[in-house]
Design a protein around this motif. Structure first.
Motif, PDB file in Angstrom:
ATOM      1  N   VAL A  38       1.835  -5.860  -9.792  1.00  0.00           N
ATOM      2  CA  VAL A  38       1.736  -4.517  -9.138  1.00  0.00           C
ATOM      3  C   VAL A  38       0.155  -5.176  -8.598  1.00  0.00           C
ATOM      4  O   VAL A  38       0.246  -4.381  -6.952  1.00  0.00           O
ATOM      5  N   ARG A  39      -0.401  -6.046  -8.401  1.00  0.00           N
ATOM      6  CA  ARG A  39      -1.678  -6.136  -7.851  1.00  0.00           C
ATOM      7  C   ARG A  39      -0.927  -7.146  -6.579  1.00  0.00           C
ATOM      8  O   ARG A  39      -1.699  -5.962  -4.981  1.00  0.00           O
ATOM      9  N   ASN A  40       0.169  -7.841  -6.308  1.00  0.00           N
ATOM     10  CA  ASN A  40       0.715  -8.228  -4.712  1.00  0.00           C
ATOM     11  C   ASN A  40       0.940  -6.888  -4.156  1.00  0.00           C
ATOM     12  O   ASN A  40       0.998  -7.211  -2.890  1.00  0.00           O
ATOM     13  N   LEU A  41       2.012  -5.539  -4.746  1.00  0.00           N
ATOM     14  CA  LEU A  41       2.375  -5.046  -4.063  1.00  0.00           C
ATOM     15  C   LEU A  41       1.327  -4.062  -3.478  1.00  0.00           C
ATOM     16  O   LEU A  41       1.303  -3.344  -2.085  1.00  0.00           O
ATOM     17  N   LEU A  42       0.179  -4.047  -4.122  1.00  0.00           N
ATOM     18  CA  LEU A  42      -0.763  -3.190  -4.185  1.00  0.00           C
ATOM     19  C   LEU A  42      -1.492  -3.965  -2.391  1.00  0.00           C
ATOM     20  O   LEU A  42      -1.975  -3.297  -1.694  1.00  0.00           O
ATOM     21  N   GLY A  43      -1.748  -5.050  -2.763  1.00  0.00           N
ATOM     22  CA  GLY A  43      -2.222  -6.002  -1.402  1.00  0.00           C
ATOM     23  C   GLY A  43      -1.245  -5.610   0.048  1.00  0.00           C
ATOM     24  O   GLY A  43      -1.921  -5.474   0.729  1.00  0.00           O
ATOM     25  N   HIS A  44      -0.301  -5.741  -0.959  1.00  0.00           N
ATOM     26  CA  HIS A  44       1.262  -5.915   0.407  1.00  0.00           C
ATOM     27  C   HIS A  44       0.765  -4.673   0.732  1.00  0.00           C
ATOM     28  O   HIS A  44       0.495  -3.944   2.304  1.00  0.00           O
ATOM     29  N   LEU A  45       0.832  -2.867   0.254  1.00  0.00           N
ATOM     30  CA  LEU A  45       0.672  -1.639   1.014  1.00  0.00           C
ATOM     31  C   LEU A  45      -0.710  -2.161   1.363  1.00  0.00           C
ATOM     32  O   LEU A  45      -0.752  -1.171   2.473  1.00  0.00           O
ATOM     33  N   LEU A  46      -1.602  -2.249   1.304  1.00  0.00           N
ATOM     34  CA  LEU A  46      -2.844  -2.000   1.987  1.00  0.00           C
ATOM     35  C   LEU A  46      -2.378  -3.736   3.352  1.00  0.00           C
ATOM     36  O   LEU A  46      -3.023  -3.012   4.301  1.00  0.00           O
ATOM     37  N   GLY A  47      -2.552  -4.364   2.646  1.00  0.00           N
ATOM     38  CA  GLY A  47      -1.957  -4.712   4.580  1.00  0.00           C
ATOM     39  C   GLY A  47      -1.165  -4.595   5.375  1.00  0.00           C
ATOM     40  O   GLY A  47      -1.204  -4.145   6.330  1.00  0.00           O
ATOM     41  N   LEU A  48       0.203  -3.658   4.964  1.00  0.00           N
ATOM     42  CA  LEU A  48       0.619  -2.933   6.170  1.00  0.00           C
ATOM     43  C   LEU A  48       0.121  -1.765   6.268  1.00  0.00           C
ATOM     44  O   LEU A  48       0.783  -0.930   7.290  1.00  0.00           O
ATOM     45  N   THR A  49      -0.441  -0.534   5.368  1.00  0.00           N
ATOM     46  CA  THR A  49      -1.501   0.471   6.177  1.00  0.00           C
ATOM     47  C   THR A  49      -1.940  -0.076   7.094  1.00  0.00           C
ATOM     48  O   THR A  49      -2.594   0.661   8.255  1.00  0.00           O
ATOM     49  N   ILE A  50      -2.965  -1.111   7.031  1.00  0.00           N
ATOM     50  CA  ILE A  50      -4.275  -1.819   8.105  1.00  0.00           C
ATOM     51  C   ILE A  50      -3.517  -2.131   9.861  1.00  0.00           C
ATOM     52  O   ILE A  50      -3.380  -1.279  10.333  1.00  0.00           O
ATOM     53  N   ALA A  51      -2.220  -2.809   9.419  1.00  0.00           N
ATOM     54  CA  ALA A  51      -1.492  -3.408  10.269  1.00  0.00           C
ATOM     55  C   ALA A  51      -1.053  -2.201  11.537  1.00  0.00           C
ATOM     56  O   ALA A  51      -0.893  -2.054  12.555  1.00  0.00           O
ATOM     57  N   PHE A  52      -0.516  -1.212  10.652  1.00  0.00           N
ATOM     58  CA  PHE A  52       0.085  -0.233  10.616  1.00  0.00           C
ATOM     59  C   PHE A  52      -1.085   0.725  11.994  1.00  0.00           C
ATOM     60  O   PHE A  52       0.183   2.159  12.455  1.00  0.00           O
ATOM     61  N   ARG A  53      -2.137   1.075  10.565  1.00  0.00           N
ATOM     62  CA  ARG A  53      -2.593   2.111  11.332  1.00  0.00           C
ATOM     63  C   ARG A  53      -3.243   1.398  12.760  1.00  0.00           C
ATOM     64  O   ARG A  53      -3.479   2.132  13.443  1.00  0.00           O
ATOM     65  N   ASP A  54      -3.378   0.081  12.739  1.00  0.00           N
ATOM     66  CA  ASP A  54      -3.764  -1.209  14.116  1.00  0.00           C
ATOM     67  C   ASP A  54      -2.299  -0.681  15.229  1.00  0.00           C
ATOM     68  O   ASP A  54      -2.663  -0.440  16.007  1.00  0.00           O
TER      69      ASP A  54
END
Length: 194
Positions: A38-54
């Protein structure tokens, strides 16, 4: 992919509510993604959210150049405050019609804005399902985002490069709920349980 601008806000709100309900004890639990807790999935979600925001902002650089498979993602100590904020920023970036036009970059790949928007929606919907399943929460994605996700996955089902992104399609009856069909197209078993 998608012929119109889709407001990612309703789906980002779903993800914010799901993440808010995750307990510290659940962070080490298994997810439908075999290599991610779960912690890795949340980390992936956070990273992809930043990437797709940018990517939506056309603010290209380190966040949009990094392939999602480069490292096993994880969360930092401030993730509970950071994630909802970045989800709001993602939704706001994709409300701009310019995000859906021209070219952008995400995950180290140059792609049309409309395709990047479709990929972002797919990531939000499918990983929302992953998070809900892993943490035992009910999941009702935004209907517009769900339809766009399903359409994206259906359109890419015969793409030879899909194996690099998704697992093999899991057959799901055609009369199954749309979410189950999308989950199956993404290479997940809709019956998965922790």
């Amino acid at each position: 992919m998608t012929d119109s601008i889709i407001d990612l806000g309703p789906q980002t709100q779903v993800l914010a509510r799901l993440s808010e309900a995750v307990t510290d004890e659940q962070l080490t639990d298994a997810t439908p993604c075999p290599d991610l807790r779960v912690r890795n999935l949340l980390g992936h979600l956070l990273g992809l959210t930043i990437a797709f925001r940018d990517a939506g902002r056309k603010d290209l650089g380190a966040t949009t150049d990094t392939a999602p498979t480069d490292t096993v993602p994880d969360i930092g100590p401030g993730w509970r405050e950071e994630f909802p904020k970045v989800l709001d920023e993602l939704a706001e970036a994709w409300r701009d019609p310019a995000a859906w036009t021209g070219m952008t970059r995400a995950g180290g790949f140059d792609l049309p804005g409309a395709v990047a928007g479709a990929v972002a929606i797919d990531e939000l919907v499918i990983h929302g399902w992953d998070l809900a399943r892993a943490t035992g929460q009910p999941y009702t994605p935004d209907p517009t985002a769900l339809q766009a996700c399903h359409d994206f996955l259906l359109a890419s089902k015969d793409d030879p490069s899909r194996g690099e992104i998704f697992g093999p399609i899991v057959p799901v009856p055609q009369d199954a709920p749309l979410l189950d069909r999308a989950v199956g197209l993404s290479g997940r078993n809709p019956e998965w349980k922790p």
